[in-house]
Design a protein around this motif. Sequence first.
Motif, mmCIF file in Angstrom:
data_model
loop_
_atom_site.group_PDB
_atom_site.id
_atom_site.type_symbol
_atom_site.label_atom_id
_atom_site.label_comp_id
_atom_site.label_asym_id
_atom_site.label_seq_id
_atom_site.Cartn_x
_atom_site.Cartn_y
_atom_site.Cartn_z
ATOM 1 N N SER A 21 1.008 -1.053 -0.129
ATOM 2 C CA SER A 21 -0.030 0.030 -0.138
ATOM 3 C C SER A 21 1.101 1.193 0.027
ATOM 4 N N PRO A 22 0.406 2.272 -0.438
ATOM 5 C CA PRO A 22 1.123 3.657 -0.390
ATOM 6 C C PRO A 22 1.847 4.157 1.003
ATOM 7 N N GLY A 23 2.894 4.373 0.994
ATOM 8 C CA GLY A 23 3.327 4.659 2.292
ATOM 9 C C GLY A 23 3.530 3.561 3.449
ATOM 10 N N ALA A 24 3.512 2.245 2.915
ATOM 11 C CA ALA A 24 3.657 0.992 3.687
ATOM 12 C C ALA A 24 4.711 1.254 4.676
ATOM 13 N N PHE A 25 5.926 1.766 4.372
ATOM 14 C CA PHE A 25 7.037 1.905 5.347
ATOM 15 C C PHE A 25 7.037 3.328 6.205
ATOM 16 N N ASP A 26 6.251 4.124 5.937
ATOM 17 C CA ASP A 26 5.948 5.315 6.661
ATOM 18 C C ASP A 26 5.930 4.851 8.287
ATOM 19 N N GLY A 27 6.689 5.462 8.952
ATOM 20 C CA GLY A 27 6.527 5.213 10.541
ATOM 21 C C GLY A 27 7.490 3.938 10.714
ATOM 22 N N HIS A 28 8.192 3.288 9.894
ATOM 23 C CA HIS A 28 9.017 2.327 10.062
ATOM 24 C C HIS A 28 10.538 2.706 9.557
ATOM 25 N N HIS A 29 10.770 3.713 8.984
ATOM 26 C CA HIS A 29 12.188 3.990 8.304
ATOM 27 C C HIS A 29 13.041 3.891 9.323
ATOM 28 N N GLY A 31 12.941 2.775 12.832
ATOM 29 C CA GLY A 31 13.090 1.704 13.528
ATOM 30 C C GLY A 31 11.749 0.987 13.740
ATOM 31 N N GLN A 32 11.566 -0.157 14.493
ATOM 32 C CA GLN A 32 10.571 -1.061 14.515
ATOM 33 C C GLN A 32 10.026 -1.400 16.033
ATOM 34 N N ARG A 33 8.678 -1.533 16.110
ATOM 35 C CA ARG A 33 8.159 -1.961 17.175
ATOM 36 C C ARG A 33 7.146 -2.984 17.093
ATOM 37 N N PRO A 34 7.456 -4.336 16.471
ATOM 38 C CA PRO A 34 6.564 -5.329 16.426
ATOM 39 C C PRO A 34 5.830 -5.898 17.533
ATOM 40 N N GLY A 35 4.620 -6.086 17.658
ATOM 41 C CA GLY A 35 4.021 -6.711 18.695
ATOM 42 C C GLY A 35 4.321 -8.190 18.868
#
Length: 221
Positions: A21-29, A31-35
């Motif tokens: 989806s568009p912007g799929a990596f927005d907010g992940h560039h 770092g990460q916080r997987p549940g």
Amino acid sequence: MAHRILADLLDRNDDHVAALSPGAFDGHHEGQRPGVVSVCCSDSRVSQEGMFAVEEPGVLFTSGAIGNAVSTVVDGERVLDGSVAYPLRHTHTEVLAVVGHTGCGAVEAGLDDPAVVGESEAEGSDGEGGGDEADSDGDARASVRDRLVEYNVHEQVAFARDREEAADATVYGFVYDLHGVYGDREGTVYLVNADGERDPEALRDLVGDARAGHVATLLKR
């Protein structure tokens, strides 16, 4: 052959990019916080993202290991594998999912070493999705193997829960059913352990009526 595989991999990546989806990596560039950190067997038939229909980034931290092992040996001491310890300690991941699967070759290899089998655990099924009594040596071996798969999940959950890195995590144990051993829907994950709780009725209460079909066991209680 290798060239065809390379071409297939690149084509599959094109499909992957097109499906994002568009912007799929927005907010992940940054770092990460997987549940969830998922530890599953490296078997090619078992897709960690696929079994939970995870298509977007940042949801699932995956660790693959033969026999879905959560541990490794460092300087003669068995410790929580770094691919499991890292997300639990450094990415604020709150859930560890240990996922075994029916037909596991690593577990089947353990059948040749009786020392790895708990005698009481390897006896019979409680009848939940286990099918008819095995009528051949091959069926009997497969039946024992799949019970050992579940037993191994319990062992991995117990080891993880005893490690400091997982002290604040919730640890779930699942079996991914490729063969219709637990029920009639191949590809279903069955919850067999939740923070050490193994009683099917307690697990059904935990997941609720709508998901009770995802709870089963092959082991006698």
